[in-house]
Design a protein around this motif. Structure first.
Motif, PDB file in Angstrom:
ATOM      1  N   SER A 111       0.831  -1.206   0.000  1.00 18.49           N
ATOM      2  CA  SER A 111       0.000   0.000   0.000  1.00 18.49           C
ATOM      3  C   SER A 111       0.867   1.259   0.000  1.00 18.49           C
ATOM      4  O   SER A 111       2.045   1.230   0.367  1.00 18.49           O
ATOM      5  N   HIS A 112       0.259   2.373  -0.415  1.00 21.37           N
ATOM      6  CA  HIS A 112       0.983   3.651  -0.417  1.00 21.37           C
ATOM      7  C   HIS A 112       1.319   4.082   1.006  1.00 21.37           C
ATOM      8  O   HIS A 112       2.416   4.626   1.251  1.00 21.37           O
ATOM      9  N   ALA A 113       0.418   3.840   1.935  1.00 18.05           N
ATOM     10  CA  ALA A 113       0.682   4.193   3.336  1.00 18.05           C
ATOM     11  C   ALA A 113       1.892   3.421   3.853  1.00 18.05           C
ATOM     12  O   ALA A 113       2.744   3.966   4.574  1.00 18.05           O
ATOM     13  N   ARG A 116       5.141   4.985   2.533  1.00 12.61           N
ATOM     14  CA  ARG A 116       5.535   6.187   3.275  1.00 12.61           C
ATOM     15  C   ARG A 116       6.315   5.809   4.537  1.00 12.61           C
ATOM     16  O   ARG A 116       7.346   6.424   4.862  1.00 12.61           O
ATOM     17  N   ILE A 117       5.830   4.811   5.231  1.00 15.42           N
ATOM     18  CA  ILE A 117       6.499   4.360   6.457  1.00 15.42           C
ATOM     19  C   ILE A 117       7.853   3.738   6.130  1.00 15.42           C
ATOM     20  O   ILE A 117       8.868   4.071   6.748  1.00 15.42           O
ATOM     21  N   LYS A 133       5.863   7.916  12.663  1.00 13.23           N
ATOM     22  CA  LYS A 133       4.528   8.469  12.397  1.00 13.23           C
ATOM     23  C   LYS A 133       4.617   9.944  12.029  1.00 13.23           C
ATOM     24  O   LYS A 133       3.975  10.407  11.076  1.00 13.23           O
ATOM     25  N   PHE A 138       1.792  11.162   9.214  1.00 15.45           N
ATOM     26  CA  PHE A 138       0.515  10.651   9.727  1.00 15.45           C
ATOM     27  C   PHE A 138       0.067  11.512  10.903  1.00 15.45           C
ATOM     28  O   PHE A 138       0.831  11.741  11.845  1.00 15.45           O
ATOM     29  N   ASP A 142      -4.948   9.738  11.810  1.00 15.74           N
ATOM     30  CA  ASP A 142      -4.529   8.670  10.906  1.00 15.74           C
ATOM     31  C   ASP A 142      -4.027   7.431  11.641  1.00 15.74           C
ATOM     32  O   ASP A 142      -3.417   6.544  11.039  1.00 15.74           O
ATOM     33  N   SER A 145      -4.871   3.948  10.060  1.00 16.91           N
ATOM     34  CA  SER A 145      -4.179   3.635   8.808  1.00 16.91           C
ATOM     35  C   SER A 145      -2.692   3.423   9.044  1.00 16.91           C
ATOM     36  O   SER A 145      -2.055   2.590   8.376  1.00 16.91           O
ATOM     37  N   PHE A 146      -2.122   4.166   9.990  1.00 18.00           N
ATOM     38  CA  PHE A 146      -0.706   3.990  10.330  1.00 18.00           C
ATOM     39  C   PHE A 146      -0.469   2.607  10.927  1.00 18.00           C
ATOM     40  O   PHE A 146       0.444   1.874  10.499  1.00 18.00           O
ATOM     41  N   ALA A 149      -0.810  -0.119   8.255  1.00 19.31           N
ATOM     42  CA  ALA A 149       0.330  -0.162   7.333  1.00 19.31           C
ATOM     43  C   ALA A 149       1.573  -0.720   8.013  1.00 19.31           C
ATOM     44  O   ALA A 149       2.347  -1.466   7.400  1.00 19.31           O
TER      45      ALA A 149
END
Length: 232
Positions: A111-113, A116-117, A133, A138, A142, A145-146, A149
């Motif tokens: 996933s895109h999330a 990012r992480i 985070k 985030f 969020d 979702s964080f 992910a």
């Protein structure tokens, strides 16, 4: 029978992997009773006593701090568990099939999330989750979702836990303070040799090898549970 930390480590190294948290989830756990349950045999083991010798909650971070041959993360059924260095290549072969993170992301399986992480952690070596985070952008809203992910990255074996860190020295001396988990990439945690070994193992062979070990540990494990345990 587990009566101390050393017993736990000895059994884990022999088993190769284990659920954490006091539940077998139909597969296997070295400590197979919860913090509010009575152990099936006489033992000094007790949850949440802060005793590093007899508290399984303390062992999660202790193995990361004292050893280099055990991984601990959300690995099975989106719950925490342990995998030893000897068995890690088999799980990598079963779940990652030789793909790097960027290759998996390009294939649309990340996933895109999660990206990012991962990019924040990969670029900084190792970071506590509260910093990840913030740096990954985030917000407080969020959180769901964080967390989702972060679990995704552990289940797909791209990130793993490597310790804990308090937000300040003041919190570190507080008995009520909750430490932030430190994350790193699996490549950084175990080194390239583990991945080179995984590249030489086919997915089919890995699944068969892990399945065989599961049935040694728990002959009554069901096929559906076994498959989910192995593949994530």
């Amino acid at each position: 029978m587990v009566r101390c930390y050393d017993d736990f480590v000895e059994i884990l190294l022999d088993a190769g992997f284990s659920m954490a948290g006091g539940s077998t989830d139909g597969i296997y756990a070295i400590i197979d009773w919860g913090w509010n349950e009575t152990p099936p045999y006489e033992t000094p083991i007790a949850w949440h006593t802060d005793d590093p010798e007899t508290d399984p909650w303390e062992w999660r971070m202790r193995v990361l701090e004292e050893r280099s041959d055990v991984a601990y993360a959300k690995l099975f059924f989106k719950k925490t568990g342990f995998i030893t260095r000897a068995w890690y290549p088999y799980f990598l072969a079963a779940r990652r099939e030789g793909l790097t993170f960027n290759e998996a992301y390009d294939d649309g399986t990340i996933s895109h999330a999660a990206k990012r992480i991962y990019d924040v952690v990969e670029g900084n070596g190792a970071l506590p989750t509260h910093i990840i985070k913030q740096m990954a952008g985030f917000s407080r809203e969020d959180k769901s979702s964080f967390d989702k992910a972060l679990t995704e990255l552990q289940m797909k074996m791209h990130l793993t836990m490597c310790g804990k860190q308090f937000r300040s020295e003041k919190l570190a001396v507080s008995n009520n303070a909750w430490a932030s988990t430190v994350m790193t990439t699996t490549e950084r945690f175990f080194g390239e040799a583990v991945f080179e070994e995984a590249d030489r193992i086919s997915k089919k062979t890995a699944i068969e090898k892990i399945r065989e070990q599961i049935l040694k540990l728990n002959p009554s494990a069901q096929d559906k549970k076994i498959s989910k345990f192995i593949l994530g």
